[in-house]
Design an enzyme around this catalytic site. Sequence first.
Site, PDB file in Angstrom:
ATOM      1  N   VAL A 136       0.906  -1.145   0.000  1.00 63.11           N
ATOM      2  CA  VAL A 136       0.000   0.000   0.000  1.00 63.11           C
ATOM      3  C   VAL A 136       0.949   1.199   0.000  1.00 63.11           C
ATOM      4  O   VAL A 136       1.554   1.520   1.009  1.00 63.11           O
ATOM      5  CB  VAL A 136      -0.939  -0.007   1.225  1.00 63.11           C
ATOM      6  CG1 VAL A 136      -1.802   1.242   1.245  1.00 63.11           C
ATOM      7  CG2 VAL A 136      -1.814  -1.270   1.219  1.00 63.11           C
ATOM      8  N   PRO A 137       1.123   1.834  -1.165  1.00 64.26           N
ATOM      9  CA  PRO A 137       2.288   2.699  -1.400  1.00 64.26           C
ATOM     10  C   PRO A 137       2.227   4.091  -0.771  1.00 64.26           C
ATOM     11  O   PRO A 137       2.190   5.098  -1.460  1.00 64.26           O
ATOM     12  CB  PRO A 137       2.335   2.776  -2.922  1.00 64.26           C
ATOM     13  CG  PRO A 137       0.907   2.668  -3.331  1.00 64.26           C
ATOM     14  CD  PRO A 137       0.299   1.692  -2.353  1.00 64.26           C
ATOM     15  N   CYS A 138       2.312   4.152   0.537  1.00 61.34           N
ATOM     16  CA  CYS A 138       2.327   5.442   1.222  1.00 61.34           C
ATOM     17  C   CYS A 138       3.603   6.228   0.921  1.00 61.34           C
ATOM     18  O   CYS A 138       3.623   7.451   1.077  1.00 61.34           O
ATOM     19  CB  CYS A 138       2.129   5.256   2.724  1.00 61.34           C
ATOM     20  SG  CYS A 138       3.277   4.107   3.490  1.00 61.34           S
ATOM     21  N   HIS A 139       4.635   5.550   0.452  1.00 62.88           N
ATOM     22  CA  HIS A 139       5.881   6.236   0.105  1.00 62.88           C
ATOM     23  C   HIS A 139       5.715   7.143  -1.107  1.00 62.88           C
ATOM     24  O   HIS A 139       6.552   7.998  -1.355  1.00 62.88           O
ATOM     25  CB  HIS A 139       7.015   5.226  -0.128  1.00 62.88           C
ATOM     26  CG  HIS A 139       6.748   4.257  -1.238  1.00 62.88           C
ATOM     27  ND1 HIS A 139       5.973   3.130  -1.064  1.00 62.88           N
ATOM     28  CD2 HIS A 139       7.150   4.253  -2.527  1.00 62.88           C
ATOM     29  CE1 HIS A 139       5.910   2.465  -2.203  1.00 62.88           C
ATOM     30  NE2 HIS A 139       6.620   3.128  -3.112  1.00 62.88           N
TER      31      HIS A 139
END
Length: 185
Positions: A136-139
């Site tokens: 889950v690409p919070c970056h």
Amino acid sequence: MNSPSERVQLVFDTTLGPMHLAASPRGLAGAWFAGQRHAPAQLEGAHAWPLAPEHPLLRQARDELQAYLQGRLRVFSVPLDLSSGTPFQQAVWQALLHIPCGQLQGYGALAAQLGRPSAARAVGAAVGRNPVSVIVPCHRVVGADGSLTGYAGGLERKQALLRLEGVAQHEQRAGQAPLWTEVTA
């Protein structure tokens, strides 16, 4: 919501340091780097979730993460269980899944996308509590000006993940966070 006691975990090494994965009966419920902020206490100690290194979902998540970190995978297919958060957090985490690999989005834009344009800080808090790092690409979420802001796994890891995805860092201005932009081919 699944009970945290139904979870099992796997610990493995990555190029960015050790990771803990947790699975529930519904899917991958967690992916945390060792020492990551907001990681659950059940990763270690007397009350740790049981280790299940042969669990098929945990093995799939591990294999996909390793392929991603080696630049061989851009889209994850492991089933997710994001039920541990509030309805607002879950909405934010679902929105993160729609940010394509190699692209960036600001907190304010994410808040507007969710129909809550004045909730950029609340979105930032939900992003920081994302239980499934990298997948889950919070970056991929940055400040409105493209500056890096906090990352629960550490800014050095955020920078490494963005570089892996082909996002470019621009010269840092004195006293400010590095600026990042999408690279167009």
